[in-house]
Write a protein that holds these residues in place. Structure first.
Motif, PDB file in Angstrom:
ATOM      1  N   ILE A  97       0.848  -1.186   0.000  1.00  0.00           N
ATOM      2  CA  ILE A  97       0.000   0.000   0.000  1.00  0.00           C
ATOM      3  C   ILE A  97       0.884   1.237   0.000  1.00  0.00           C
ATOM      4  CG2 ILE A  97      -1.752   1.312   1.243  1.00  0.00           C
ATOM      5  CD1 ILE A  97      -2.711  -1.286   2.497  1.00  0.00           C
ATOM      6  N   VAL A  98       0.741   2.054  -1.034  1.00  0.00           N
ATOM      7  CA  VAL A  98       1.493   3.295  -1.142  1.00  0.00           C
ATOM      8  C   VAL A  98       0.648   4.438  -0.594  1.00  0.00           C
ATOM      9  CG1 VAL A  98       2.651   4.886  -2.724  1.00  0.00           C
ATOM     10  CG2 VAL A  98       2.684   2.420  -3.190  1.00  0.00           C
ATOM     11  N   GLN A  99       1.205   5.174   0.371  1.00  0.00           N
ATOM     12  CA  GLN A  99       0.488   6.281   0.984  1.00  0.00           C
ATOM     13  C   GLN A  99      -0.075   7.226  -0.088  1.00  0.00           C
ATOM     14  OE1 GLN A  99      -0.510   7.048   3.924  1.00  0.00           O
ATOM     15  NE2 GLN A  99      -0.893   9.248   3.879  1.00  0.00           N
ATOM     16  N   PRO A 100      -1.395   7.476  -0.084  1.00  0.00           N
ATOM     17  CA  PRO A 100      -1.999   8.308  -1.125  1.00  0.00           C
ATOM     18  C   PRO A 100      -1.884   9.791  -0.824  1.00  0.00           C
ATOM     19  CG  PRO A 100      -3.707   7.545   0.351  1.00  0.00           C
ATOM     20  CD  PRO A 100      -2.414   6.934   0.849  1.00  0.00           C
ATOM     21  N   ILE A 101      -1.900  10.586  -1.870  1.00  0.00           N
ATOM     22  CA  ILE A 101      -1.840  12.034  -1.709  1.00  0.00           C
ATOM     23  C   ILE A 101      -3.097  12.548  -1.028  1.00  0.00           C
ATOM     24  CG2 ILE A 101      -2.919  12.620  -3.912  1.00  0.00           C
ATOM     25  CD1 ILE A 101       0.147  14.354  -2.249  1.00  0.00           C
ATOM     26  N   ASN A 102      -4.166  11.748  -1.048  1.00  0.00           N
ATOM     27  CA  ASN A 102      -5.429  12.159  -0.424  1.00  0.00           C
ATOM     28  C   ASN A 102      -5.281  12.399   1.071  1.00  0.00           C
ATOM     29  OD1 ASN A 102      -5.861   9.906  -2.601  1.00  0.00           O
ATOM     30  ND2 ASN A 102      -7.497  11.399  -2.873  1.00  0.00           N
ATOM     31  N   HIS A 103      -4.353  11.674   1.706  1.00  0.00           N
ATOM     32  CA  HIS A 103      -4.056  11.889   3.125  1.00  0.00           C
ATOM     33  C   HIS A 103      -2.672  12.515   3.315  1.00  0.00           C
ATOM     34  CE1 HIS A 103      -7.633   9.824   4.594  1.00  0.00           C
ATOM     35  NE2 HIS A 103      -7.364   8.781   3.833  1.00  0.00           N
ATOM     36  N   LYS A 104      -1.976  12.729   2.237  1.00  0.00           N
ATOM     37  CA  LYS A 104      -0.659  13.361   2.204  1.00  0.00           C
ATOM     38  C   LYS A 104       0.263  12.764   3.272  1.00  0.00           C
ATOM     39  CE  LYS A 104       1.298  17.803   0.857  1.00  0.00           C
ATOM     40  NZ  LYS A 104       1.073  19.269   0.744  1.00  0.00           N
ATOM     41  N   ASN A 128       8.430  13.158   3.446  1.00  0.00           N
ATOM     42  CA  ASN A 128       8.100  14.562   3.692  1.00  0.00           C
ATOM     43  C   ASN A 128       9.393  15.374   3.612  1.00  0.00           C
ATOM     44  OD1 ASN A 128       7.354  17.056   4.604  1.00  0.00           O
ATOM     45  ND2 ASN A 128       6.314  16.343   6.448  1.00  0.00           N
ATOM     46  N   PRO A 129       9.571  16.151   2.526  1.00  0.00           N
ATOM     47  CA  PRO A 129      10.822  16.888   2.340  1.00  0.00           C
ATOM     48  C   PRO A 129      10.788  18.290   2.930  1.00  0.00           C
ATOM     49  CG  PRO A 129       9.519  17.034   0.352  1.00  0.00           C
ATOM     50  CD  PRO A 129       8.686  16.273   1.344  1.00  0.00           C
ATOM     51  N   ALA A 130      10.091  18.454   4.061  1.00  0.00           N
ATOM     52  CA  ALA A 130       9.965  19.772   4.685  1.00  0.00           C
ATOM     53  C   ALA A 130      11.340  20.356   5.017  1.00  0.00           C
ATOM     54  CB  ALA A 130       9.133  19.669   5.964  1.00  0.00           C
ATOM     55  N   ASP A 131      11.459  21.668   4.880  1.00  0.00           N
ATOM     56  CA  ASP A 131      12.730  22.349   5.113  1.00  0.00           C
ATOM     57  C   ASP A 131      13.265  22.147   6.527  1.00  0.00           C
ATOM     58  OD1 ASP A 131      13.011  23.414   2.548  1.00  0.00           O
ATOM     59  OD2 ASP A 131      11.729  25.120   3.020  1.00  0.00           O
ATOM     60  N   ASP A 132      12.355  21.936   7.498  1.00  0.00           N
ATOM     61  CA  ASP A 132      12.808  21.825   8.890  1.00  0.00           C
ATOM     62  C   ASP A 132      13.368  20.449   9.231  1.00  0.00           C
ATOM     63  OD1 ASP A 132      10.549  20.251   8.950  1.00  0.00           O
ATOM     64  OD2 ASP A 132       9.432  21.502  10.366  1.00  0.00           O
ATOM     65  N   GLY A 133      13.329  19.533   8.271  1.00  0.00           N
ATOM     66  CA  GLY A 133      13.916  18.215   8.506  1.00  0.00           C
ATOM     67  C   GLY A 133      13.044  17.266   9.291  1.00  0.00           C
ATOM     68  N   SER A 134      11.812  17.674   9.612  1.00  0.00           N
ATOM     69  CA  SER A 134      10.933  16.809  10.408  1.00  0.00           C
ATOM     70  C   SER A 134      10.576  15.527   9.665  1.00  0.00           C
ATOM     71  CB  SER A 134       9.660  17.567  10.780  1.00  0.00           C
ATOM     72  OG  SER A 134       8.964  18.005   9.618  1.00  0.00           O
ATOM     73  N   GLY A 135      10.675  15.564   8.341  1.00  0.00           N
ATOM     74  CA  GLY A 135      10.325  14.382   7.563  1.00  0.00           C
ATOM     75  C   GLY A 135      11.222  13.194   7.832  1.00  0.00           C
ATOM     76  N   LEU A 136      12.478  13.433   8.167  1.00  0.00           N
ATOM     77  CA  LEU A 136      13.391  12.334   8.459  1.00  0.00           C
ATOM     78  C   LEU A 136      12.954  11.589   9.712  1.00  0.00           C
ATOM     79  CD1 LEU A 136      15.953  10.721   7.895  1.00  0.00           C
ATOM     80  CD2 LEU A 136      17.241  12.475   9.149  1.00  0.00           C
ATOM     81  N   LYS A 137      12.574  12.344  10.748  1.00  0.00           N
ATOM     82  CA  LYS A 137      12.110  11.708  11.988  1.00  0.00           C
ATOM     83  C   LYS A 137      10.809  10.954  11.755  1.00  0.00           C
ATOM     84  CE  LYS A 137      14.321  14.935  15.222  1.00  0.00           C
ATOM     85  NZ  LYS A 137      14.107  15.905  16.329  1.00  0.00           N
ATOM     86  N   GLN A 138       9.910  11.552  10.952  1.00  0.00           N
ATOM     87  CA  GLN A 138       8.656  10.866  10.654  1.00  0.00           C
ATOM     88  C   GLN A 138       8.921   9.566   9.895  1.00  0.00           C
ATOM     89  OE1 GLN A 138       6.065  12.506   7.612  1.00  0.00           O
ATOM     90  NE2 GLN A 138       4.233  11.877   8.738  1.00  0.00           N
ATOM     91  N   ARG A 152       8.187   6.534  -0.581  1.00  0.00           N
ATOM     92  CA  ARG A 152       8.028   7.113  -1.918  1.00  0.00           C
ATOM     93  C   ARG A 152       8.550   8.536  -1.959  1.00  0.00           C
ATOM     94  NH1 ARG A 152       2.454   7.785  -5.591  1.00  0.00           N
ATOM     95  NH2 ARG A 152       3.409   6.922  -7.471  1.00  0.00           N
ATOM     96  N   PHE A 153       9.378   8.814  -2.966  1.00  0.00           N
ATOM     97  CA  PHE A 153       9.827  10.170  -3.249  1.00  0.00           C
ATOM     98  C   PHE A 153       8.940  10.733  -4.361  1.00  0.00           C
ATOM     99  CE2 PHE A 153      14.491  10.878  -1.788  1.00  0.00           C
ATOM    100  CZ  PHE A 153      14.226  10.276  -0.563  1.00  0.00           C
ATOM    101  N   ASN A 154       8.171  11.759  -4.032  1.00  0.00           N
ATOM    102  CA  ASN A 154       7.370  12.486  -5.021  1.00  0.00           C
ATOM    103  C   ASN A 154       8.066  13.818  -5.249  1.00  0.00           C
ATOM    104  OD1 ASN A 154       5.555  14.112  -6.409  1.00  0.00           O
ATOM    105  ND2 ASN A 154       3.759  13.381  -5.293  1.00  0.00           N
ATOM    106  N   PRO A 155       8.768  13.991  -6.370  1.00  0.00           N
ATOM    107  CA  PRO A 155       9.566  15.208  -6.570  1.00  0.00           C
ATOM    108  C   PRO A 155       8.743  16.483  -6.580  1.00  0.00           C
ATOM    109  CG  PRO A 155       9.373  13.964  -8.622  1.00  0.00           C
ATOM    110  CD  PRO A 155       8.838  13.078  -7.525  1.00  0.00           C
ATOM    111  N   TYR A 156       7.430  16.342  -6.830  1.00  0.00           N
ATOM    112  CA  TYR A 156       6.576  17.525  -6.926  1.00  0.00           C
ATOM    113  C   TYR A 156       6.131  18.019  -5.553  1.00  0.00           C
ATOM    114  CZ  TYR A 156       6.765  15.021 -11.280  1.00  0.00           C
ATOM    115  OH  TYR A 156       7.225  14.313 -12.362  1.00  0.00           O
ATOM    116  N   LEU A 157       6.538  17.313  -4.505  1.00  0.00           N
ATOM    117  CA  LEU A 157       6.284  17.767  -3.137  1.00  0.00           C
ATOM    118  C   LEU A 157       7.498  18.461  -2.537  1.00  0.00           C
ATOM    119  CD1 LEU A 157       4.311  14.702  -1.686  1.00  0.00           C
ATOM    120  CD2 LEU A 157       3.388  16.871  -2.514  1.00  0.00           C
TER     121      LEU A 157
END
Length: 338
Positions: A97-104, A128-138, A152-157
Motif C-alpha cells: 500500500i502506497v500512501q496516497p496524496i489524499n491523506h498526504k 516529507n521533504p519539509a525544510d525543517d527536517g521533520s520528515g526524516l524523523k517521521q 516514496r519520493f514524489n519530486p513535486y512535493l
C-alpha cells in the motif's frame, strides 16, 4: 536474457464488466493475444501473487476519523473493504500500500490498515521533504515503529526550486539504505526531468534499493526523443539496486485493455534488469474504472504471452520479487534496530 517459450493460446475473451473480472476461454490456436490463465499449466504456480503498487484511503464515513488533506478529497471509492473484495475476486494474495496524496503526510489510515491486516499488506510511506527536517524523523518512526517497508519520493512535493538531491532528500535516501527500505520514485511528468537526480542518489548511496513507479512513466515511444528517454530507463540497469514496477499499465499504454503495446517494453525491461528486478502493480483504485482490478492482473499475463515470457519469469514479476524484497527488508531492519 533469452525470452523464448512455446505455449498454447486462445482466440477470444469475454468481458464481464469494466469494473469486475475478465473471463477467458481457451482454444488450441496460435493467436498470441489472449490465453487461458486458469487452464494453461505454464501459468499455474504456487507462488503468491503480490500487487506492488496500490492505494487506499478512508471512506466518506471514516473521514471524520481519518481526514483528507485539504483539496484532496477522492472521487473514487478506495477504502480497504473494497480493496479486499477486489483482491479476492482477482486471486491476489497481498499488496504494498502506497500512501496516497489524499491523506498526504498523515499516515494514520494506512497505518490502521497495516495493523489490522499484518499478514496481507506492506506499507510504503510518503517522504516529507519539509525544510525543517521533520520528515526524516517521521520516516524513521513509520519504519521502525509502524513497520513500513518502503518510502516514496514524489519530486513535486519538494520545496519550489529544490531537487530530491538536496540535504533532506539525501538524508532520507541514505537512511532508507541503512534501514533496508526501498525508495520509490514517481516521475509523473517524465523520467527525463528527474533521471539525473536518481542517478546521483544511486551513485552516492549504492546500498539503497530503488523502485521506479509505473515504468518511470515511459510510454511506447513515438519519436526519437521518447526512444532516448526509454533507453535511459534501460540504462539504469547498470545500478544493481534499481527495480522497475510494471504497474499502472493504463497510464503508460497508448491503447486500451489489455495494453498489448507494452509487450516490447516488458521484453526490453526484463532483458535489461532481469525478471527478479521487475514487479507488477495495479494502481488500485484508479485502475478499477479503466479495466477492473482483475483486468489489471490479467493484462500482465496477456502481455507476457505475446513476447512470450517464460512462466518462471512471470512468477518473479507477479509476486516472488516483491515477496523477497519486502519480507527480507523488514527482517533486516528488525535485526539492526530493534
Amino acid at each position: 536474457m533469452a525470452l523464448r517459450l512455446s505455449m498454447t493460446v486462445l482466440s477470444s475473451f469475454s468481458v464481464v464488466s469494466p469494473n469486475h473480472c475478465f473471463r477467458f476461454r481457451t482454444f488450441a490456436t496460435t493467436n498470441p493475444v489472449t490465453m487461458s490463465l486458469s487452464e494453461n499449466p505454464s501459468t499455474s504456480s504456487t507462488s503468491k501473487i503480490i500487487d506492488s503498487h496500490l492505494h487506499v484511503w478512508a471512506s466518506p464515513q471514516e473521514a471524520s476519523k481519518f481526514p483528507y488533506s485539504p483539496g484532496q478529497e477522492p472521487n473514487l471509492p478506495g477504502h480497504v473493504d473494497f480493496l479486499l473484495q477486489c483482491m479476492e475476486e482477482a486471486g491476489v494474495d497481498g499488496a504494498l500500500i502506497v500512501q496516497p496524496i489524499n491523506h498526504k503526510f498523515d499516515h494514520s489510515y494506512v497505518t490502521s490498515v497495516l495493523k489490522k491486516y499484518p499478514t496481507k499488506f506492506f506499507g510504503c510511506c510518503l517522504a516529507n521533504p519539509a525544510d525543517d527536517g521533520s520528515g526524516l524523523k517521521q520516516f524513521e518512526h513509520l519504519v521502525l515503529k509502524d513497520g513500513y517497508r518502503a518510502v516514496r519520493f514524489n519530486p513535486y512535493l519538494w520545496p519550489s526550486g529544490e531537487k530530491m538531491t538536496n540535504e533532506i532528500g539525501k538524508a532520507i535516501f541514505k537512511r532508507a539504505g541503512e534501514l533496508n527500505v526501498p525508495v520509490g520514485f514517481m516521475c509523473m511528468k517524465g523520467l527525463d526531468l528527474h533521471i539525473s537526480e536518481i542517478e546521483q542518489l544511486c551513485t552516492e548511496f549504492p546500498s539503497t534499493v530503488v523502485l521506479l513507479d509505473h515504468l518511470a512513466f515511459c510510454k511506447p515511444p513515438l519519436n526519437d526523443a521518447e526512444s532516448l528517454v526509454f533507453s535511459k530507463l534501460l540504462n539504469l540497469s547498470r545500478f544493481p539496486q534499481v527495480y522497475v514496477k510494471f504497474s499502472a499499465l493504463f497510464r503508460v499504454s497508448r491503447t486500451k485493455f489489455p495494453y498489448l503495446d507494452l509487450s516490447p517494453h516488458l521484453s526490453e525491461v526484463v532483458s535489461s534488469f532481469g525478471a527478479n528486478h521487475v514487479i507488477w502493480g495495479s494502481d488500485f483504485p484508479f485502475v478499477v474504472p479503466e479495466c477492473g482490478y482483475k483486468g489489471a492482473k490479467e493484462a500482465v499475463h496477456l502481455i507476457a504471452n505475446q513476447i512470450p515470457l517464460p512462466s518462471s519469469d512471470l512468477e518473479w514479476i507477479m509476486g516472488k520479487t516483491a515477496a523477497q524484497l519486502f519480507h527480507s527488508q523488514l527482517s533486516s531492519a528488525k535485526q539492526d534496530f530493534l
